[in-house]
Motif scaffolding. Structure first.
Motif, PDB file in Angstrom:
ATOM      1  N   TYR A  10      -4.393   4.376  -1.699  1.00 38.87           N
ATOM      2  CA  TYR A  10      -4.032   4.650  -0.301  1.00 38.87           C
ATOM      3  C   TYR A  10      -2.829   3.820   0.127  1.00 38.87           C
ATOM      4  CZ  TYR A  10      -4.717   5.500   4.700  1.00 38.87           C
ATOM      5  OH  TYR A  10      -4.552   5.870   6.006  1.00 38.87           O
ATOM      6  N   GLY A  11      -1.786   4.498   0.571  1.00 40.27           N
ATOM      7  CA  GLY A  11      -0.574   3.826   1.045  1.00 40.27           C
ATOM      8  C   GLY A  11       0.345   3.341  -0.060  1.00 40.27           C
ATOM      9  N   GLU A  12       0.150   3.817  -1.279  1.00 36.83           N
ATOM     10  CA  GLU A  12       0.904   3.304  -2.425  1.00 36.83           C
ATOM     11  C   GLU A  12       1.742   4.370  -3.134  1.00 36.83           C
ATOM     12  OE1 GLU A  12       1.028   0.080  -3.073  1.00 36.83           O
ATOM     13  OE2 GLU A  12      -0.346  -0.300  -1.409  1.00 36.83           O
ATOM     14  N   MET A  13       2.185   5.399  -2.431  1.00 38.81           N
ATOM     15  CA  MET A  13       2.986   6.449  -3.065  1.00 38.81           C
ATOM     16  C   MET A  13       4.330   5.926  -3.554  1.00 38.81           C
ATOM     17  SD  MET A  13       2.543   9.808  -0.725  1.00 38.81           S
ATOM     18  CE  MET A  13       0.959  10.349  -0.142  1.00 38.81           C
ATOM     19  N   PHE A  14       4.904   4.979  -2.819  1.00 34.19           N
ATOM     20  CA  PHE A  14       6.227   4.445  -3.129  1.00 34.19           C
ATOM     21  C   PHE A  14       6.122   3.027  -3.687  1.00 34.19           C
ATOM     22  CE2 PHE A  14       6.825   7.441   0.347  1.00 34.19           C
ATOM     23  CZ  PHE A  14       7.906   8.198  -0.079  1.00 34.19           C
ATOM     24  N   PRO A  15       7.029   2.646  -4.580  1.00 33.92           N
ATOM     25  CA  PRO A  15       7.060   1.250  -5.026  1.00 33.92           C
ATOM     26  C   PRO A  15       7.641   0.367  -3.924  1.00 33.92           C
ATOM     27  CG  PRO A  15       8.868   2.456  -6.023  1.00 33.92           C
ATOM     28  CD  PRO A  15       8.046   3.462  -5.245  1.00 33.92           C
ATOM     29  N   ASP A  16       7.418  -0.912  -4.015  1.00 32.61           N
ATOM     30  CA  ASP A  16       7.920  -1.878  -3.035  1.00 32.61           C
ATOM     31  C   ASP A  16       9.408  -2.142  -3.282  1.00 32.61           C
ATOM     32  OD1 ASP A  16       8.546  -4.056  -1.468  1.00 32.61           O
ATOM     33  OD2 ASP A  16       6.963  -5.339  -2.260  1.00 32.61           O
ATOM     34  N   PRO A  17      10.302  -1.714  -2.384  1.00 39.06           N
ATOM     35  CA  PRO A  17      11.734  -1.943  -2.600  1.00 39.06           C
ATOM     36  C   PRO A  17      12.176  -3.376  -2.287  1.00 39.06           C
ATOM     37  CG  PRO A  17      11.425  -0.818  -0.528  1.00 39.06           C
ATOM     38  CD  PRO A  17      10.060  -0.932  -1.171  1.00 39.06           C
ATOM     39  N   LEU A  18      11.294  -4.176  -1.705  1.00 40.27           N
ATOM     40  CA  LEU A  18      11.668  -5.552  -1.368  1.00 40.27           C
ATOM     41  C   LEU A  18      11.689  -6.461  -2.591  1.00 40.27           C
ATOM     42  CD1 LEU A  18       9.627  -6.068   1.923  1.00 40.27           C
ATOM     43  CD2 LEU A  18      12.046  -5.482   1.676  1.00 40.27           C
ATOM     44  N   HIS A  19      10.953  -6.099  -3.610  1.00 37.02           N
ATOM     45  CA  HIS A  19      10.870  -6.934  -4.809  1.00 37.02           C
ATOM     46  C   HIS A  19      11.409  -6.174  -6.012  1.00 37.02           C
ATOM     47  CE1 HIS A  19       7.842  -8.496  -1.980  1.00 37.02           C
ATOM     48  NE2 HIS A  19       8.390  -9.633  -2.335  1.00 37.02           N
ATOM     49  N   ARG A  20      12.601  -5.644  -5.839  1.00 39.51           N
ATOM     50  CA  ARG A  20      13.207  -4.832  -6.881  1.00 39.51           C
ATOM     51  C   ARG A  20      13.743  -5.702  -8.009  1.00 39.51           C
ATOM     52  NH1 ARG A  20      16.952  -3.726  -2.173  1.00 39.51           N
ATOM     53  NH2 ARG A  20      18.614  -5.236  -2.425  1.00 39.51           N
ATOM     54  N   GLU A  21      13.753  -5.126  -9.173  1.00 47.23           N
ATOM     55  CA  GLU A  21      14.268  -5.803 -10.354  1.00 47.23           C
ATOM     56  C   GLU A  21      15.218  -4.854 -11.068  1.00 47.23           C
ATOM     57  OE1 GLU A  21      11.311  -7.548 -12.918  1.00 47.23           O
ATOM     58  OE2 GLU A  21       9.895  -7.617 -11.255  1.00 47.23           O
ATOM     59  N   CYS A  61      -5.799  15.434  -1.736  1.00 46.14           N
ATOM     60  CA  CYS A  61      -6.636  14.394  -1.139  1.00 46.14           C
ATOM     61  C   CYS A  61      -6.833  14.662   0.357  1.00 46.14           C
ATOM     62  CB  CYS A  61      -5.976  13.025  -1.350  1.00 46.14           C
ATOM     63  SG  CYS A  61      -6.924  11.658  -0.646  1.00 46.14           S
ATOM     64  N   PRO A  62      -8.037  14.510   0.870  1.00 44.78           N
ATOM     65  CA  PRO A  62      -8.261  14.718   2.300  1.00 44.78           C
ATOM     66  C   PRO A  62      -7.553  13.675   3.178  1.00 44.78           C
ATOM     67  CG  PRO A  62     -10.290  13.990   1.216  1.00 44.78           C
ATOM     68  CD  PRO A  62      -9.277  14.227   0.149  1.00 44.78           C
ATOM     69  N   GLU A  63      -7.126  12.563   2.596  1.00 47.67           N
ATOM     70  CA  GLU A  63      -6.426  11.528   3.360  1.00 47.67           C
ATOM     71  C   GLU A  63      -4.908  11.659   3.278  1.00 47.67           C
ATOM     72  OE1 GLU A  63      -9.016   7.621   3.531  1.00 47.67           O
ATOM     73  OE2 GLU A  63      -8.320   8.014   1.479  1.00 47.67           O
ATOM     74  N   PHE A  64      -4.408  12.735   2.674  1.00 48.14           N
ATOM     75  CA  PHE A  64      -2.978  12.842   2.399  1.00 48.14           C
ATOM     76  C   PHE A  64      -2.096  12.614   3.623  1.00 48.14           C
ATOM     77  CE2 PHE A  64       0.910  15.400   2.358  1.00 48.14           C
ATOM     78  CZ  PHE A  64       1.590  14.760   1.342  1.00 48.14           C
ATOM     79  N   VAL A  65      -2.369  13.284   4.715  1.00 43.17           N
ATOM     80  CA  VAL A  65      -1.463  13.217   5.873  1.00 43.17           C
ATOM     81  C   VAL A  65      -1.325  11.793   6.388  1.00 43.17           C
ATOM     82  CG1 VAL A  65      -1.105  13.948   8.258  1.00 43.17           C
ATOM     83  CG2 VAL A  65      -1.795  15.616   6.534  1.00 43.17           C
ATOM     84  N   HIS A  66      -2.425  11.113   6.645  1.00 42.55           N
ATOM     85  CA  HIS A  66      -2.286   9.762   7.191  1.00 42.55           C
ATOM     86  C   HIS A  66      -1.889   8.753   6.122  1.00 42.55           C
ATOM     87  CE1 HIS A  66      -6.659   9.071   6.334  1.00 42.55           C
ATOM     88  NE2 HIS A  66      -6.756  10.298   6.755  1.00 42.55           N
ATOM     89  N   CYS A  67      -2.195   9.006   4.860  1.00 43.21           N
ATOM     90  CA  CYS A  67      -1.703   8.138   3.787  1.00 43.21           C
ATOM     91  C   CYS A  67      -0.184   8.237   3.700  1.00 43.21           C
ATOM     92  CB  CYS A  67      -2.350   8.533   2.458  1.00 43.21           C
ATOM     93  SG  CYS A  67      -1.739   7.602   1.041  1.00 43.21           S
ATOM     94  N   TYR A  68       0.332   9.469   3.730  1.00 44.09           N
ATOM     95  CA  TYR A  68       1.784   9.677   3.684  1.00 44.09           C
ATOM     96  C   TYR A  68       2.459   9.029   4.894  1.00 44.09           C
ATOM     97  CZ  TYR A  68       6.270  12.014   3.211  1.00 44.09           C
ATOM     98  OH  TYR A  68       7.618  12.274   3.093  1.00 44.09           O
ATOM     99  N   GLN A  69       1.860   9.166   6.055  1.00 41.82           N
ATOM    100  CA  GLN A  69       2.413   8.539   7.254  1.00 41.82           C
ATOM    101  C   GLN A  69       2.463   7.024   7.103  1.00 41.82           C
ATOM    102  OE1 GLN A  69      -0.261  10.231  10.148  1.00 41.82           O
ATOM    103  NE2 GLN A  69       1.082  11.980  10.543  1.00 41.82           N
ATOM    104  N   LEU A  70       1.423   6.429   6.551  1.00 39.98           N
ATOM    105  CA  LEU A  70       1.416   4.989   6.300  1.00 39.98           C
ATOM    106  C   LEU A  70       2.514   4.617   5.310  1.00 39.98           C
ATOM    107  CD1 LEU A  70       0.196   2.157   6.579  1.00 39.98           C
ATOM    108  CD2 LEU A  70      -1.404   2.784   4.741  1.00 39.98           C
ATOM    109  N   CYS A  71       2.654   5.383   4.240  1.00 34.89           N
ATOM    110  CA  CYS A  71       3.695   5.114   3.237  1.00 34.89           C
ATOM    111  C   CYS A  71       5.091   5.146   3.861  1.00 34.89           C
ATOM    112  CB  CYS A  71       3.632   6.140   2.102  1.00 34.89           C
ATOM    113  SG  CYS A  71       2.186   5.989   1.048  1.00 34.89           S
TER     114      CYS A  71
END
Length: 84
Positions: A10-21, A61-71
């Motif tokens: 949940y909320g992890e579709m994208f990698p964290d761009p703040l700690h890029r390598e 996933c039934p949580e897709f909409v609000h998970c995507y919004q969080l992402c």
């Protein structure tokens, strides 16, 4: 307010761009990127990927909409502070 239980992704579709390598693929559940330097200090290529099988899994996933919004919210905040 009751706390909901969410899937581990949940909320992890994208990698964290703040700690890029450089020269290392960073991946969230669906999206990933690679910043290439070719062994030097100057970035010479950028590559973004999307795992369609994982995207299809997320869409079911039934949580897709609000998970995507969080992402997207997390990504917007990370983008706002990335150069601070």
């Amino acid at each position: 307010m009751a706390s909901e239980t969410h899937k581990a992704c949940y909320g992890e579709m994208f990698p964290d761009p703040l700690h890029r390598e450089n020269d290392r693929r960073l991946k969230g559940k669906v999206f990933g990127y690679l910043l290439s330097t070719g062994g030097g200090f100057i970035r010479n290529d950028r590559n973004v990927t999307a795992d369609i099988a994982e995207w299809d899994d997320c869409r079911q996933c039934p949580e897709f909409v609000h998970c995507y919004q969080l992402c997207i919210g997390k990504l917007a905040l990370q983008g706002a502070i990335i150069d601070e």
